[in-house]
Design an enzyme around this catalytic site. Structure first.
Site, PDB file in Angstrom:
ATOM      1  N   SER A 238      46.219 -31.110  -0.877  1.00 45.91           N
ATOM      2  CA  SER A 238      45.502 -32.148  -1.629  1.00 45.91           C
ATOM      3  C   SER A 238      44.197 -32.462  -0.902  1.00 45.91           C
ATOM      4  O   SER A 238      44.022 -32.119   0.266  1.00 45.91           O
ATOM      5  CB  SER A 238      46.295 -33.454  -1.756  1.00 45.91           C
ATOM      6  OG  SER A 238      47.431 -33.306  -2.586  1.00 45.91           O
ATOM      7  N   SER A 276      47.687 -29.122  -5.809  1.00 48.01           N
ATOM      8  CA  SER A 276      46.812 -29.975  -5.008  1.00 48.01           C
ATOM      9  C   SER A 276      46.536 -31.264  -5.762  1.00 48.01           C
ATOM     10  O   SER A 276      46.163 -31.249  -6.938  1.00 48.01           O
ATOM     11  CB  SER A 276      45.489 -29.250  -4.725  1.00 48.01           C
ATOM     12  OG  SER A 276      44.625 -30.045  -3.953  1.00 48.01           O
ATOM     13  N   ASP A 278      44.059 -34.121  -6.189  1.00 51.52           N
ATOM     14  CA  ASP A 278      42.638 -34.334  -5.899  1.00 51.52           C
ATOM     15  C   ASP A 278      42.211 -35.670  -6.506  1.00 51.52           C
ATOM     16  O   ASP A 278      41.978 -35.764  -7.719  1.00 51.52           O
ATOM     17  CB  ASP A 278      41.803 -33.188  -6.461  1.00 51.52           C
ATOM     18  CG  ASP A 278      42.333 -31.817  -6.036  1.00 51.52           C
ATOM     19  OD1 ASP A 278      42.899 -31.723  -4.927  1.00 51.52           O
ATOM     20  OD2 ASP A 278      42.194 -30.854  -6.805  1.00 51.52           O
TER      21      ASP A 278
END
Length: 369
Positions: A238, A276, A278
């Protein structure tokens, strides 16, 4: 070591004096790094706090906005930002399994600072996963560590790399962590400052770009920390970003700034991995005395605020993208080799990066390809 130290210029903008989020007046950053290694456990984690205003409590809010590019992550306090347009606490970065304790510690700290003048608070805590290097299930970040980070918060240079919440993070399969950068606009563009602070823990090696150059394609020979099946897959992790500016922005303009963090992330080669999370938060210190719900206490019915003319937003968008791009690269260069839980993570390092840049056609006087 930072990216400009090796002669690589990112974008065309001018950094602030420190090239840091703390170039925005009043913004302070504090880290608490938690490291312990023995035969049984590897602890490499921590917490980083960003104070929009020194000693900030709910009675001195900032206009704010946020953007979730990919939601494979967690955060607290974002619903209140969406509803009110206000950031009313410090922001904290930590690891995935420590969000709760960090949030509770910030509540305790806000209560101690505001006393009976405060009914509640909704702290903003964002996370990235450090479980390859850190015993994340042990939940080793404590309330005391959060209080230490708050006590350490200050203006001036910001430590980068393997510190605070970034201690155990991995970026583009190299050691990652905390990075920061800033841009100061020209006078005819408003003269404002915008700074970014990132906790970079994302990315696939082959996608890494530096100043537009595809260096990741020639760095495949560096062993990946994901080489073992149980370590997970490249690209998982992340990135979380805090963007600060002294430009007087309204909440929707802060949200627009937060969107542009994704542009900076894309330039380095991120933003396309499902695994991930974000998440980007942007706030403006340019208006003071903002309204806050007092729930029965006497308050003025109207407040006067300023906002940047839409014609002047473009330079701020450019600044946000460049500052995030450079902050990520600063995180990569500041980080050092790390090992824990049977996983070794190599640092990118200045020498390795320069060699890779030369192989793909970069030269010291080059600009973005």
């Amino acid at each position: 070591m930072r990216i400009r130290d090796i002669g690589v210029r990112i974008g065309r903008g001018t950094p602030g004096p420190l090239n840091s989020i703390t170039d925005v007046e009043g913004v302070r950053v504090g880290h608490r790094t938690v490291v312990e290694k023995n035969d049984k456990v590897s602890i490499q984690t921590g917490v980083t706090v960003i104070e929009p205003r020194a000693g900030m409590a709910r009675l001195a809010p900032c206009f704010a906005g946020y953007h979730v590019l990919n939601g494979n992550g967690d955060a607290t306090g974002l619903e209140w930002i969406r509803e009110s347009g206000l950031l009313t606490t410090p922001i904290a970065f930590t690891n995935t399994h420590s969000v709760g304790v960090v949030r509770d510690a910030l509540v305790e700290a806000e209560r101690a600072s505001a006393g009976s003048h405060q009914y509640w608070c909704m702290p903003v805590v964002l996370e990235t996963f450090d479980g390859l290097l850190n015993d994340i299930w042990g939940q080793h970040v404590s309330a005391a560590h959060v209080h230490d980070a708050l006590a350490a918060a200050q203006g001036g240079p910001v430590a980068e790399g393997c510190v605070g919440g970034g201690t155990g993070m991995i970026c583009h399969e190299f050691k990652g962590g905390i990075g920061t950068a800033s841009r100061r606009l020209a006078g005819d563009g408003g003269g404002w400052t915008l700074g970014a602070l990132v906790q970079a823990n994302y990315g696939v090696r082959e996608e890494l770009r530096v100043g537009g150059y595809p260096v990741g394609e020639v760095l495949r020979d560096v062993p990946s920390p994901f080489r073992k099946r149980e370590a997970g897959v490249p690209g998982m992790g992340s990135i979380v970003v805090a963007l600060a500016t002294d430009a007087p922005l309204l909440p929707h303009q802060c949200t627009q700034i937060a969107h542009r963090a994704g542009v900076g992330l894309a330039r380095v080669g991120g933003g396309t991995e499902y695994a991930s999370g974000d998440i980007f938060v942007a706030f403006s210190t340019g208006n003071r005395g903002l309204p806050v719900a007092d729930y029965g206490r006497q308050s003025a019915p109207l407040s006067t605020v300023q906002s940047v003319n839409p014609d002047y937003m473009t330079p701020l968008f450019v600044a946000a993208a460049e500052a995030v791009e450079e902050a990520i690269l600063n995180a990569l260069l500041a980080a050092t080799d790390a090992e824990g839980q049977g996983t070794h993570v190599s640092a990118l390092g200045a020498e390795r990066l320069l060699h890779a840049l030369e192989r793909v056609g970069w030269r010291p006087d080059a600009r973005r390809a």
